[in-house]
Design an enzyme around this catalytic site. Structure first.
Site, short mmCIF file in Angstrom:
data_model
loop_
_atom_site.label_atom_id
_atom_site.label_comp_id
_atom_site.label_asym_id
_atom_site.label_seq_id
_atom_site.Cartn_x
_atom_site.Cartn_y
_atom_site.Cartn_z
N SER A 258 1.31 -1.25 0.17
CA SER A 258 -0.27 -0.06 0.18
C SER A 258 1.04 0.96 -0.05
O SER A 258 1.55 1.71 1.00
CB SER A 258 -1.18 -0.42 0.99
OG SER A 258 -1.79 -1.13 1.63
N LYS B 201 -6.85 2.16 -2.80
CA LYS B 201 -6.96 0.87 -1.05
C LYS B 201 -6.82 2.49 -0.22
O LYS B 201 -6.92 1.63 1.00
CB LYS B 201 -5.21 0.70 -1.26
CG LYS B 201 -4.97 0.33 -0.10
CD LYS B 201 -5.31 -0.73 0.90
CE LYS B 201 -4.80 -1.03 2.04
NZ LYS B 201 -5.46 -1.78 2.58
N LYS C 180 1.05 5.78 8.36
CA LYS C 180 1.26 6.00 6.89
C LYS C 180 0.27 5.70 5.89
O LYS C 180 0.25 6.73 5.33
CB LYS C 180 2.04 4.95 6.47
CG LYS C 180 2.59 4.89 5.05
CD LYS C 180 2.47 3.39 4.30
CE LYS C 180 1.95 2.12 4.80
NZ LYS C 180 1.49 1.02 3.47
P1 NAD Z 1 5.54 -5.89 7.55
O1 NAD Z 1 6.35 -5.38 8.14
O2 NAD Z 1 5.20 -7.19 7.93
O3 NAD Z 1 6.76 -6.59 6.21
C1 NAD Z 1 7.35 -6.11 5.16
C2 NAD Z 1 8.96 -6.74 4.98
O4 NAD Z 1 8.86 -6.63 3.66
C3 NAD Z 1 9.43 -6.99 5.79
O5 NAD Z 1 10.16 -9.55 5.80
C4 NAD Z 1 10.97 -6.53 4.91
O6 NAD Z 1 12.37 -7.93 5.38
C5 NAD Z 1 10.07 -6.51 4.35
N1 NAD Z 1 10.93 -5.97 3.23
C6 NAD Z 1 11.50 -4.32 3.63
N2 NAD Z 1 12.59 -3.06 3.08
C7 NAD Z 1 12.97 -4.63 2.15
C8 NAD Z 1 13.86 -4.83 1.41
N3 NAD Z 1 14.91 -3.26 0.93
N4 NAD Z 1 14.43 -5.70 0.96
C9 NAD Z 1 13.37 -7.43 0.70
N5 NAD Z 1 12.25 -6.87 1.65
C10 NAD Z 1 11.95 -6.04 2.34
O7 NAD Z 1 4.30 -5.39 6.49
P2 NAD Z 1 3.27 -6.68 6.34
O8 NAD Z 1 1.68 -6.03 7.91
O9 NAD Z 1 3.85 -7.17 5.71
O10 NAD Z 1 2.96 -5.03 4.84
C11 NAD Z 1 3.14 -4.90 3.93
C12 NAD Z 1 2.10 -3.81 2.91
O11 NAD Z 1 1.03 -3.89 3.13
C13 NAD Z 1 1.91 -2.78 3.45
O12 NAD Z 1 2.23 -2.09 2.35
C14 NAD Z 1 1.09 -3.16 4.38
O13 NAD Z 1 0.55 -1.52 4.86
C15 NAD Z 1 0.03 -3.21 3.50
N6 NAD Z 1 -1.20 -4.08 3.82
C16 NAD Z 1 -1.00 -4.39 5.43
C17 NAD Z 1 -2.06 -5.72 6.11
C18 NAD Z 1 -1.73 -6.06 6.97
O14 NAD Z 1 -2.47 -6.68 8.21
N7 NAD Z 1 -0.66 -6.54 8.15
C19 NAD Z 1 -3.19 -5.19 5.66
C20 NAD Z 1 -3.90 -5.11 4.08
C21 NAD Z 1 -2.40 -4.09 3.08
#
Ligand code: NAD
Length: 296
Positions: free
Chosen positions: A99, A174, A242
């Site tokens: 997102s 979104k 964010k």
């Molecule tokens: P998270 O922090 O659990 O996971 C993010 C992952 O990205 C981490 O494992 C990290 O290692 C990886 N990452 C970051 N920088 C990196 C890089 N340079 N190279 C490789 N990997 C890298 O986050 P999340 O909760 O999984 O959310 C991910 C996205 O999905 C976000 O944009 C969030 O807004 C969206 N989202 C999350 C949810 C939720 O319920 N958690 C629901 C809908 C949407």
């Protein structure tokens, strides 16, 4: 050998891990890269291949899927000599499911086109539970032909999959989603504090509210978080902060007023400033409790 497209998955966090595992279960060959070793071990245990870098993960992939926190991370993994655009095959399809700001998606689609790489923005809603159960809503921006290519893959991840318009449109939808969810959680949190202070049985109250017009997916999914004060994420306050920034900024750019959204954005920011950024967004309840005099 399977005829299914080869997938590279970058970003194996709360969402990316279960989503990539659902692709493996559906028969796809998935090669992943992320920053935490334990997440890479989890992918390997699920039957995926682990790469040592983005370049290694994407070099043979037909489809690259990314799921990282925000715009700066999408830019970091996409651009530069070690990034996706420089290392993926020409003709590959990049599906960014993070997102992020709509403008970042528009810029990425343009930069990728110059390299012969097609891009969809495809953020999701449904949370960790929706990711695990493969019932996410997926809002897509991009070209129809690329959407058609992506659809069978996205069907292994979600239930409601809609092309919303050109690049960036998925992110705009979104942003609206995050506005609705935050306002809904805030309303539920205020109701919880009001009900408890009134001495009403909270479990009974939330059960009956869930069956009427006040019912919502938020209330159903977050009820136990409220009842048990269980704020293990889930969806972190940091990420919703964010997203409230994205929606208030995007709305200002098009001249849309978000008076309630602006207040809730401030409440999310305040919760984060008080050290609760790592908690689930249902922790908005803590902010209401503090405003109502509780020591939490
Ligand atoms: P998270 O922090 O659990 O996971 C993010 C992952 O990205 C981490 O494992 C990290 O290692 C990886 N990452 C970051 N920088 C990196 C890089 N340079 N190279 C490789 N990997 C890298 O986050 P999340 O909760 O999984 O959310 C991910 C996205 O999905 C976000 O944009 C969030 O807004 C969206 N989202 C999350 C949810 C939720 O319920 N958690 C629901 C809908 C949407």
């Amino acid at each position: 050998m399977s005829n299914l497209p080869k997938i590279a998955w970058i970003g194996l966090g709360i969402m990316g891990s279960p989503m990539s595992e659902n692709l493996i279960k559906a028969g796809y060959q998935v090669t992943g890269f992320t920053l935490e070793q334990d997440k890479l071990d989890r992918l390997a245990a699920a039957g995926g291949a682990v790469a040592a870098s983005i370049a290694e993960a994407v070099k043979d992939a037909d489809v690259v899927i990314t799921m990282v926190p925000a715009s700066p991370q999408v830019e970091a993994i996409s651009y530069g000599p070690d990034g996706i655009l420089e290392n993926a095959k020409s003709g590959a399809l990049l599906i960014d499911m993070s997102s992020i700001t709509p403008q970042t998606s528009v810029d990425l689609a343009k930069a990728a086109k110059a390299k012969g790489i097609r891009v969809l923005d495809a953020p999701v809603s449904g949370g960790e539970a929706g990711a695990i159960e493969a019932v996410l809503s997926i809002m897509v921006g991009g070209e129809q032909a690329d959407f058609d290519t992506a659809k069978p893959i996205l069907e292994a991840l979600g239930k409601t999959i809609v092309l919303c318009g050109p690049p960036g449109s998925g992110q705009t939808v979104k942003a609206a989603n995050q506005l609705i969810v935050a306002v809904n959680i805030q309303a539920c949190a205020e109701a919880v504090v009001f009900l408890e202070k009134s001495g009403v049985d909270l479990t009974a109250a939330l059960d009956v509210l869930g069956g009427g017009l006040a019912g919502s997916t938020v209330l159903t999914r977050k009820k136990d978080n409220f009842l048990n004060r269980d704020f293990k994420p889930g969806f972190r306050i940091d990420l919703h902060h964010k997203d409230m920034g994205i929606v208030t900024d995007a709305a200002r750019n098009v001249g849309a007023a978000l008076p309630v959204g602006a207040v809730v954005a401030q409440l999310v920011a305040s919760l984060r400033a008080q050290g609760d950024g790592g908690l689930d967004h249902s922790a908005l309840l803590r902010a209401v409790e503090r405003l109502s005099g509780a020591q939490v």
